[in-house]
Design a protein around this motif. Structure first.
Motif, PDB file in Angstrom:
ATOM      1  N   ASP A  76       0.845  -1.182   0.000  1.00 38.97           N
ATOM      2  CA  ASP A  76       0.000   0.000   0.000  1.00 38.97           C
ATOM      3  C   ASP A  76       0.883   1.236   0.000  1.00 38.97           C
ATOM      4  O   ASP A  76       1.839   1.314   0.783  1.00 38.97           O
ATOM      5  N   PRO A 106     -10.507  -3.946   5.967  1.00 42.94           N
ATOM      6  CA  PRO A 106     -11.856  -3.707   5.436  1.00 42.94           C
ATOM      7  C   PRO A 106     -12.077  -4.497   4.135  1.00 42.94           C
ATOM      8  O   PRO A 106     -11.143  -4.655   3.332  1.00 42.94           O
ATOM      9  N   GLN A 107     -13.293  -4.993   3.942  1.00 39.04           N
ATOM     10  CA  GLN A 107     -13.601  -5.825   2.776  1.00 39.04           C
ATOM     11  C   GLN A 107     -13.276  -5.107   1.464  1.00 39.04           C
ATOM     12  O   GLN A 107     -12.753  -5.709   0.536  1.00 39.04           O
ATOM     13  N   LYS A 108     -13.541  -3.811   1.384  1.00 42.69           N
ATOM     14  CA  LYS A 108     -13.245  -3.037   0.171  1.00 42.69           C
ATOM     15  C   LYS A 108     -11.744  -3.061  -0.120  1.00 42.69           C
ATOM     16  O   LYS A 108     -11.319  -3.241  -1.266  1.00 42.69           O
ATOM     17  N   THR A 109     -10.936  -2.913   0.912  1.00 42.76           N
ATOM     18  CA  THR A 109      -9.477  -2.948   0.755  1.00 42.76           C
ATOM     19  C   THR A 109      -9.019  -4.343   0.353  1.00 42.76           C
ATOM     20  O   THR A 109      -8.176  -4.503  -0.531  1.00 42.76           O
ATOM     21  N   ASN A 111     -10.723  -6.613  -1.255  1.00 48.29           N
ATOM     22  CA  ASN A 111     -11.103  -6.816  -2.660  1.00 48.29           C
ATOM     23  C   ASN A 111     -10.116  -6.132  -3.600  1.00 48.29           C
ATOM     24  O   ASN A 111      -9.751  -6.680  -4.640  1.00 48.29           O
ATOM     25  N   HIS A 112      -9.666  -4.944  -3.227  1.00 49.67           N
ATOM     26  CA  HIS A 112      -8.673  -4.215  -4.030  1.00 49.67           C
ATOM     27  C   HIS A 112      -7.352  -4.989  -4.088  1.00 49.67           C
ATOM     28  O   HIS A 112      -6.754  -5.140  -5.151  1.00 49.67           O
ATOM     29  N   SER A 115      -7.662  -7.935  -6.369  1.00 52.05           N
ATOM     30  CA  SER A 115      -7.641  -7.562  -7.794  1.00 52.05           C
ATOM     31  C   SER A 115      -6.220  -7.279  -8.262  1.00 52.05           C
ATOM     32  O   SER A 115      -5.845  -7.626  -9.384  1.00 52.05           O
TER      33      SER A 115
END
Length: 136
Positions: A76, A106-109, A111-112, A115
């Motif tokens: 990151d 966090p789920q959004k992180t 998922n990123h 990807s």
């Protein structure tokens, strides 16, 4: 190492130190809980002179004969998480760890991160076996 579920609450600590009074290395400590008791795996990470994100881990004490290649495959920009790839050893298969400063990503992180992993052949093959550790 974490897939069986009998080792939980891992923490990774990397501290700059010197070895043989000249070489700058990382002291690498992985702590986890097994059967209610905190265990520690300690070793030294020697930098790869050809790749600033890669290291060779060598165990300390009884583990001094063990070694593993590893690298920071993704990180990151703000330093909140990293994806560590590591080679197969006598004790573990090749794999990846996603490490974070936060106990829960966090789920959004997440998922990123997944990807980004999907775009890297070294990491993509590990997505199918990836498991989230229980937050204990």
């Amino acid at each position: 190492m974490w897939l069986k579920g009998n080792k939980t609450s891992p923490t990774f600590t990397y501290t700059t130190t010197t070895k043989n009074s000249a070489d700058s290395v990382l002291l690498d400590e992985v702590k986890y809980v097994k059967k209610g008791e905190t265990k520690t795996i300690t070793g030294y990470d020697y930098p790869n002179p050809n790749d600033s994100s890669a290291f060779v881990w060598r165990g300390k004490g009884l583990l001094r004969l063990a070694k593993s290649k590893w690298k920071v495959a993704l990180k990151d920009p703000d330093g909140q998480w990293a994806v560590i790839w590591f080679s197969k050893t006598l004790f573990t298969p090749e794999g990846v760890d996603i490490i974070s400063r936060d106990r829960q990503i966090p789920q959004k992180t997440l998922n990123h991160i997944k990807s980004l992993m999907a775009d890297d052949p070294l990491l993509a093959k590990h997505l199918i076996d990836m498991q989230e550790l229980p937050n204990k």
